[in-house]
Design an enzyme around this catalytic site. Structure first.
Site, short mmCIF file in Angstrom:
data_model
loop_
_atom_site.label_atom_id
_atom_site.label_comp_id
_atom_site.label_asym_id
_atom_site.label_seq_id
_atom_site.Cartn_x
_atom_site.Cartn_y
_atom_site.Cartn_z
N TYR A 54 30.18 -8.97 60.51
CA TYR A 54 28.59 -8.91 60.92
C TYR A 54 27.58 -9.73 60.32
CZ TYR A 54 30.29 -4.17 62.37
OH TYR A 54 30.92 -3.24 62.92
N LEU A 198 27.29 4.24 74.01
CA LEU A 198 27.18 3.04 74.95
C LEU A 198 27.33 3.29 76.25
CD1 LEU A 198 26.49 0.05 75.35
CD2 LEU A 198 29.02 -0.43 75.07
N THR A 202 24.52 8.06 85.40
CA THR A 202 23.56 7.76 86.36
C THR A 202 22.52 9.20 86.27
OG1 THR A 202 24.94 9.32 87.96
CG2 THR A 202 25.67 6.88 88.13
#
Length: 354
Positions: A54, A198, A202
């Site tokens: 990172y 993540l 719907t």
């Protein structure tokens, strides 16, 4: 917040914090990122996950700037085994170098949990894990973990050294690593699911329905489901938002009924779960199964800068480092250039996300 004993001895909260999303630049964003890291600790989180990958160490430096001197209850975990510009690198000399650099950047005398970011197929697993064992015996590492491993790789590694954690991709919509999770549960090994919330739902999907019933967000339902899935599960959701951080921490107090858990589990693979934090991005399950560091670049790029582009592949002489050649451009035998997998194409390279 419930706790888990890393390596059977080191207590941490079962809900941790993934630092990957914390931006290092510009200055205003860095200031806010430091505030988020500090607030995570204030809210009771005692496990923070970072990695050399990172920002090539910049994220580790950010964590140290935010939290050093560290509270005694805080465990900062980091990962090694990836070399710029994105090569898997499990060579013992490189792993030793990265651990030493991690100690310096994190301002530590010992890394409490050091995880191998990926198994390098060009280097025997015994050499990679054996090197970490040597570093543990030298007092530079307390506990050793692995990332993105199979049941077979975990079993092999455990014949070499005690494994305290596994960090594999896992969430309501991606459960390919159920066998690895079960192996961890049987052995008392911490399982840190990355990308825990993540994939999204719907508006009328199963997770959304459970969220409506509980008055929680879909992300909170996803985290609560993970925590209930196994006592060894330690989700490490990441965010650069104080509001989302508070929401994530609150998920530790959300208890789903057995029926709600069954309903949430019906979330379709390949469909998004971020609780409205970003647009749903349906993806084919077959593509999800092929996920590698190369396919998870967007969040890292937004946190640490624009994607890089390389127009000329790097092909250094065997066993040498020249110019911007990655330190693992030659294989472990030192005789030929690596022909194994790269983390992303050199022709159009993007920084990985985790």
């Amino acid at each position: 917040m419930s706790e888990f004993l890393i390596g059977g001895v080191r207590p941490v909260t079962r809900l941790g914090f993934g630092a990957m999303h914390l931006p290092g630049t510009p200055a205003a964003a860095r200031h806010d990122a430091i505030a988020v890291a500090r607030r995570a600790v204030e809210l009771g989180i005692t496990l923070i996950d970072t990695a050399h990958l990172y920002g090539w160490g910049a994220n580790e430096e950010l964590i140290a700037e935010a939290l050093y001197p560290y509270p005694p209850q805080l465990l900062v975990a980091t990962k090694v085994g990836v070399a710029p510009p994105g090569e898997l690198c499990g060579r013992p000399d490189f792993l030793r170098e990265q651990v030493d650099e991690g100690l310096r950047r994190l301002r530590l005398d010992r890394i409490e949990l050091l995880q191998l970011h990926r198994v390098d197929p060009q280097v025997p697993l015994a050499d990679q894990v054996g090197t970490l064992r040597e570093l543990r015996d030298a007092g530079k590492i307390a506990h050793i973990g692995l990332s993105e491993v199979s049941v077979e790789q975990l079993a092999e590694a455990r014949t070499i050294v005690e494994i305290a954690s596994v960090q594999n991709r896992y969430n309501l919509a991606f459960r390919d690593y159920e066998p690895v999770l079960d192996a961890c549960a049987a052995a008392g090994i911490a399982f840190l699911p990355w990308r825990p919330v993540l994939p999204a739902v719907t508006a009328d999907g199963p997770v959304a329905r459970v969220a409506a019933e509980t008055g929680a967000t879909a992300a909170q339902v996803a985290l609560a489901w993970l925590l209930a899935r196994s006592p060894v599960m330690l989700p490490i959701p990441g965010t650069a938002s104080l509001r989302h951080l508070a929401e994530n921490v609150a998920a530790a107090g959300l208890e789903l009924t057995a029926e709600q858990a069954r309903t949430a589990r019906r979330a379709a693979p390949g469909v998004s779960v971020v609780a409205g934090r970003r647009a749903a991005q349906p993806a084919a399950q077959s593509a999800a199964r092929k996920l590698s560091i190369a396919s998870t670049t967007r969040a890292w790029s937004s946190a640490w800068g624009s994607p890089e582009t390389v127009t000329t592949p790097i092909t250094p002489a065997p066993g040498t480092r020249t110019g911007n050649a990655p330190p693992c451009a030659a294989n472990w035998a030192g005789s030929t250039p690596i022909s194994g997998p790269r983390l992303w194409p050199l022709a159009a390279r993007r920084r990985p996300t985790r």
